[in-house]
Structure formats: structure tokens, C-alpha cells
Design a protein around this motif. Structure first.
Motif, PDB file in Angstrom:
ATOM      1  N   ARG A 165       2.466   7.839  24.590  1.00  0.00           N
ATOM      2  CA  ARG A 165       2.081   8.341  23.189  1.00  0.00           C
ATOM      3  C   ARG A 165       2.713   9.463  22.641  1.00  0.00           C
ATOM      4  O   ARG A 165       2.453  10.032  21.671  1.00  0.00           O
ATOM      5  CB  ARG A 165       0.645   8.728  23.477  1.00  0.00           C
ATOM      6  CG  ARG A 165      -0.078   7.459  23.545  1.00  0.00           C
ATOM      7  CD  ARG A 165      -0.336   6.441  22.495  1.00  0.00           C
ATOM      8  NE  ARG A 165      -1.114   6.887  21.279  1.00  0.00           N
ATOM      9  CZ  ARG A 165      -2.345   6.805  20.845  1.00  0.00           C
ATOM     10  NH1 ARG A 165      -2.938   5.971  21.721  1.00  0.00           N
ATOM     11  NH2 ARG A 165      -2.534   7.169  19.800  1.00  0.00           N
ATOM     12  N   PRO A 181       5.565   9.336  18.904  1.00  0.00           N
ATOM     13  CA  PRO A 181       5.574   9.852  17.224  1.00  0.00           C
ATOM     14  C   PRO A 181       6.137  11.204  17.231  1.00  0.00           C
ATOM     15  O   PRO A 181       6.768  11.543  16.207  1.00  0.00           O
ATOM     16  CB  PRO A 181       4.239   9.596  16.918  1.00  0.00           C
ATOM     17  CG  PRO A 181       3.494   8.763  18.172  1.00  0.00           C
ATOM     18  CD  PRO A 181       4.510   8.891  19.277  1.00  0.00           C
ATOM     19  N   GLU A 182       5.935  12.145  18.398  1.00  0.00           N
ATOM     20  CA  GLU A 182       6.609  13.501  18.166  1.00  0.00           C
ATOM     21  C   GLU A 182       8.009  13.366  17.836  1.00  0.00           C
ATOM     22  O   GLU A 182       8.583  14.069  16.844  1.00  0.00           O
ATOM     23  CB  GLU A 182       6.353  14.272  19.401  1.00  0.00           C
ATOM     24  CG  GLU A 182       5.167  14.434  19.744  1.00  0.00           C
ATOM     25  CD  GLU A 182       4.986  15.353  21.369  1.00  0.00           C
ATOM     26  OE1 GLU A 182       5.977  15.775  21.760  1.00  0.00           O
ATOM     27  OE2 GLU A 182       4.089  14.824  21.818  1.00  0.00           O
ATOM     28  N   GLU A 187       9.766  10.649  16.899  1.00  0.00           N
ATOM     29  CA  GLU A 187      10.037  10.016  15.688  1.00  0.00           C
ATOM     30  C   GLU A 187       9.948  10.830  14.593  1.00  0.00           C
ATOM     31  O   GLU A 187      10.764  10.831  13.491  1.00  0.00           O
ATOM     32  CB  GLU A 187       8.993   8.786  15.615  1.00  0.00           C
ATOM     33  CG  GLU A 187       9.333   7.474  16.496  1.00  0.00           C
ATOM     34  CD  GLU A 187       8.350   6.523  16.467  1.00  0.00           C
ATOM     35  OE1 GLU A 187       8.732   5.315  16.459  1.00  0.00           O
ATOM     36  OE2 GLU A 187       7.063   6.882  16.247  1.00  0.00           O
ATOM     37  N   TYR A 188       8.884  11.840  14.453  1.00  0.00           N
ATOM     38  CA  TYR A 188       8.577  12.548  13.244  1.00  0.00           C
ATOM     39  C   TYR A 188       9.876  13.456  13.334  1.00  0.00           C
ATOM     40  O   TYR A 188      10.391  13.742  12.148  1.00  0.00           O
ATOM     41  CB  TYR A 188       7.612  13.485  13.548  1.00  0.00           C
ATOM     42  CG  TYR A 188       6.904  14.162  12.380  1.00  0.00           C
ATOM     43  CD1 TYR A 188       6.284  13.380  11.170  1.00  0.00           C
ATOM     44  CD2 TYR A 188       7.205  15.352  11.830  1.00  0.00           C
ATOM     45  CE1 TYR A 188       6.008  14.210   9.880  1.00  0.00           C
ATOM     46  CE2 TYR A 188       7.082  16.050  10.830  1.00  0.00           C
ATOM     47  CZ  TYR A 188       6.051  15.263   9.952  1.00  0.00           C
ATOM     48  OH  TYR A 188       5.662  15.897   8.877  1.00  0.00           O
ATOM     49  N   ASP A 189      10.432  14.141  14.459  1.00  0.00           N
ATOM     50  CA  ASP A 189      11.574  15.283  14.391  1.00  0.00           C
ATOM     51  C   ASP A 189      12.761  14.378  13.941  1.00  0.00           C
ATOM     52  O   ASP A 189      13.627  14.798  13.188  1.00  0.00           O
ATOM     53  CB  ASP A 189      11.686  15.670  15.556  1.00  0.00           C
ATOM     54  CG  ASP A 189      10.466  16.713  16.131  1.00  0.00           C
ATOM     55  OD1 ASP A 189       9.824  16.760  15.345  1.00  0.00           O
ATOM     56  OD2 ASP A 189      10.629  17.339  17.103  1.00  0.00           O
TER      57      ASP A 189
END
Lengths: 132, 347
Positions: free
Chosen positions: B322, B325-326, B328-330
Motif C-alpha cells: 500500500r 501511491p506514495e 507514484e505521487y512523487d
């Protein structure tokens, strides 16, 4: 309609028990396990609170950049299925070079990722938005 | 799990390997290892022979389930030996056993290094590691020594070697991994497309560690004691190791200390250049920092998949999954439209 407290309400309260009452009693080598349990409960609670709103939002965002009109998805299963199809199509199109440097695509991906982050790690999202 | 009935066959192996008349495992303690290996700390007494005396050694074997992309223990042993011979600070490699009859799985032993590796502690506890800028420069120097190992090498012939440009090779690999997960990740495809269009030239392929980051080296109060976790080593672009080290996702909350949350980027480059006698390609390092987020995101998804598939139920693996997404965001922030070079052609 279900009884209160809701699933997320139960999880938040159970998490307080883990962190406030159990964690201080645990030997050092078990603390990490308890912190993982608390983290998992928080993510599950946030997911429960959000319901399928983020999925419907993602679907609408993707339909917009695709320009192919909205999906006729009603049930949660239909939403999940339609979203999966949209994401697969977009991933393939990006890979094929059809969205290079496209601002609308980039914004859509950021929004969808931010929604996932809001459930899995809202602190990270807040820190990054603070950067901007 | 206990050493238990495996103690005797292990001691018999050690008698032969260490050419001694008697080998005794006085104590064996499991170490919390990675998700891939199982590590034991052994207190070993050898009665005579070339290694006569008492030794603190680490026994490293495959865990019950491992991921296919990493080296096996015999290969890892060969890489550590090559690094040791090149003067890299690594645990001294001692003995390898490929006979599954001894412990049920191949394993090797290396000398225990003093110190702490845990990334969070190394970053936060400044009583460790000595002067931080000196530590960072030293890390740069160790990387340069690793990159002094060049193909072809008969002893390292098993290492993955990029077919053509190492960055494009990596793009193809990561796409393959994403496809295997059978779950669309358009944010990762966005990042990969950027990586495909902005791949740097690589003048010289070298040995690369591919997991050299804070958390995978040990420090004591004075400084670095050794570089650990060689299971992802391969041939590649040396700048990729610097990029992995500097990537924001490996700074453990100290974003201001661009070299692994412990020091300045300038110190890392300075230490590298002093040892390598070549300048660091800063643009290439920054490219590999983008790739680092991709690789880490894919690894996180693979870990999560081990849980989701039911093959290895684990809360730790589940939570790592999980974290995608951290990253992916960066990744999306680093590859915003203004960071794309105009390519002059469409699809």
C-alpha cells in the motif's frame, strides 16, 4: 442501513485501544507489530469512510480525458470493473506514447493517486501538497 | 525457528570448510533479516587450523519464499567476494555451502560487522556514523570502488547484463514486472514513458549494487563499517547507484540531506570523484532518482502481491504494497509536463 457504531467507527476506537493501552505494555520487539496493526486499521477505516466515492471520481476523471462519454456504472461491482478497464486502456495509451507530456493526463493521474494516498498515507500527501 | 537438529550437520560442514579438527556453534541467534533472506548470528569456536579461535559470523540462507529477481546465495557470495577483492568495505566472505543436505538450502557465512544498519536510526541518531559529511564522502568512495569492477568477469558471468542502454533495459524490465502483476498502474507507465524518452547515455557498464541506500550499510560511532545486501547486484550504469542513494524516497524524512538523509549531495559526489578519478554525471544521477521511485514502487507492489496472492500472508508485506501511491505521487511530481524534453514527434 447498518447499526452504529459503523465499521470505521469501530476500527478507530479499536485502534485507540491498540495504541493507548496495548502498545505501552508490549516488549520492544513486539512494538513494530502493534504499530503495523494500527496503521492497517487506520487505512481500513479511511477506506470504509470514503466508500466508493474515490472510485467514481476516478472513473469520471478518466472519462473526461478519454472524451468517450461517462460510464454507465451503477453498482460497486460495475464501478470497479469500468474503472479497471479505463485504467488499463490509459496505461496502454501512455506506454504507446499517446499522452506524452499531456497536462490533462498528468493532472488526472495526480488526482487519482492523491485519492489513493489519502487512504493509505494522508501525511505523505499533506507534506507533498505543502511543497507545492 | 531453531537451529536444533541442524547444528550437527552445520558443525560438520564447518570442520571441512575451515580445515579444523573441531568446530562448535556455541550460540545461534536469528537476526531480523529482509523479506528475502534468513540470517543467523553464530558464535563459533574453531579448535585449530587457519581460522583457529572464536568468531562472530553471520549465516545467510534463503528464506522459505524468495523473489526470483534476486541473486541466490552462491551468486551473492561471489559478488561479495569480488567486492572484497576490489577493496570495498563488505563483511569478509568466509565459506559457501551449496549442498542442500546440510541445512536444506544453500547458505554462506561471513564475518559479523559491528554497527547499526537500520535506516531510521542511522538518519536520526547522529551519535552514529561519525562526521556525517565524511561518512557521505566515504560512501561515495565505496561506490566508486564497486564501479571499478567491470565486465567481462568469469566469476560474475551469471550477473544480469543490460542489452544495449542500461536505462532502456531497466524500462523494459519494469514494464515486464508491471505486466506480471496484471493490475494497471498508469502513473507508473507515465513515469516509465518519461524514462524511455530521457534515458541518459552510459559510457561504461560496471558492477552496480542496485540497493545501496541508507538502511543497507552499517555504521558504528566512528563511521562506515560495511556495505550489505548485495542480492540485487548486476551490471549497469554506475550513476544508477548514486541515484538510488539520493532518491527522495530513501531519505527517511530528512529531505534536506539529499544523500540518503545523512549528508549533502556534494559530499557524496566529492568522495566518488576522488576515488573514481571521473566526474559524476549529475543529470544522469537525477534521472536515476526518478527511476528509483519507479523501481521501489514496483518492488512495493510485488511485495504486496505476495500477500494478496495468498502465497505468503503477512501484514508487513501487505502494508508495503500500500506504499505504492506514495512513490507514484512523487514520481508524477518529478515528471510533470514541464520536465519533458520536447521530442519533436508524436505517437
Amino acid at each position: 442501513m447498518r447499526d452504529r457504531p459503523s465499521g470505521p467507527e469501530l476500527l478507530w476506537q479499536a485502534r485507540r485501544v491498540v495504541l493507548d493501552h496495548l502498545l505501552p505494555q508490549l516488549p520492544n520487539d513486539k512494538r513494530y507489530d502493534a504499530l503495523m496493526v494500527a496503521a492497517a486499521m487506520a487505512t481500513a477505516a479511511r477506506e470504509g469512510e470514503a466508500g466508493d466515492a474515490p472510485l467514481r471520481r476516478a472513473l469520471a476523471t478518466l472519462a473526461e480525458i478519454d472524451g468517450g462519454g461517462a460510464d454507465d456504472a451503477r453498482t460497486p461491482e460495475q464501478v470497479a470493473e469500468a474503472l479497471s478497464a479505463r485504467l488499463t486502456a490509459l496505461a496502454g495509451a501512455i506506454r504507446a506514447g499517446r499522452h506524452d507530456a499531456d497536462p490533462a493526463t498528468h493532472t488526472a493521474l495526480l488526482e487519482i493517486t492523491a485519492d489513493r494516498l489519502a487512504e493509505a498515507n494522508p501525511k505523505h500527501l499533506k507534506a507533498r501538497r505543502g511543497d507545492a | 525457528m531453531e537451529l536444533g537438529e541442524r547444528k550437527q550437520p552445520l558443525e560438520a560442514f564447518l570442520r571441512d570448510a575451515a580445515r579444523t579438527s573441531s568446530a562448535e556453534v556455541v550460540q545461534a541467534r536469528p537476526l531480523s533479516g529482509g523479506a528475502i533472506q534468513e540470517n543467523w548470528l553464530l558464535d563459533l569456536v574453531l579448535a585449530d587450523g587457519p581460522w583457529e579461535g572464536r568468531h562472530a559470523v553471520v549465516l545467510r540462507t534463503d528464506a522459505a519464499s524468495s523473489i526470483a529477481v534476486s541473486l541466490d546465495r552462491a551468486q551473492e557470495f561471489a559478488v561479495i567476494r569480488a567486492a572484497w577483492d576490489a577493496g570495498v568495505a563488505v563483511p569478509e566472505p568466509l565459506w559457501l555451502c551449496t549442498d542442500p543436505g546440510v541445512l536444506g538450502r544453500p547458505f554462506y557465512l561471513m564475518r559479523q560487522l559491528p554497527g547499526v544498519a537500520l535506516g531510521n536510526r542511522v538518519v536520526k541518531d547522529t551519535s552514529l556514523g561519525g562526521d556525517r559529511e565524511a561518512l557521505t564522502a566515504r560512501i561515495g568512495g565505496e561506490m566508486a570502488r564497486i564501479h571499478g569492477v567491470r565486465p567481462p568477469r568469469d566469476d560474475l558471468a551469471f550477473l544480469d547484463r543490460p542489452d544495449g542502454n542500461p536505462a532502456l533495459h531497466q524500462v523494459a524490465r519494469q514494464r515486464g514486472y508491471i505486466d506480471e502483476l496484471a493490475e494497471p498502474r498508469p502513473a507508473l507507465d507515465w513515469g516509465l514513458r518519461w524514462c524511455e524518452l530521457h534515458a541518459p547515455e552510459c559510457p561504461q557498464v560496471t558492477l552496480v549494487h542496485q540497493d545501496f541506500r541508507t538502511g543497507n550499510y552499517m555504521v558504528d560511532a566512528d563511521g562506515l563499517t560495511g556495505v550489505l545486501d548485495w542480492e540485487f547486484a548486476g551490471w549497469g550504469d554506475p550513476m544508477s547507484d548514486l541515484g538510488w542513494f539520493c532518491a527522495r524516497c530513501w531519505r527517511f524524512g530528512r529531505d534536506d540531506l539529499e544523500a540518503g538523509g545523512v549528508g549533502s549531495r556534494a559530499a557524496l559526489y566529492r568522495g566518488y570523484e576522488a576515488e573514481a578519478g571521473r566526474t559524476v554525471d549529475d543529470a544522469a544521477v537525477r534521472y536515476w532518482e526518478v527511476m528509483a521511485h519507479l523501481r521501489w514502487a514496483v518492488i512495493a507492489l510485488q511485495q504486496g502481491h505476495r500477500h494478496v496472492s495468498g502465497s505468503e500472508p503477512s501484514l508487513e508485506l501487505a502494508l508495503v504494497g500500500r506504499r505504492a501511491p506514495e512513490l507514484e505521487y512523487d514520481l508524477l511530481q518529478m515528471t510533470a509536463p514541464e520536465h519533458w524534453r520536447a521530442t519533436g514527434e508524436g505517437a
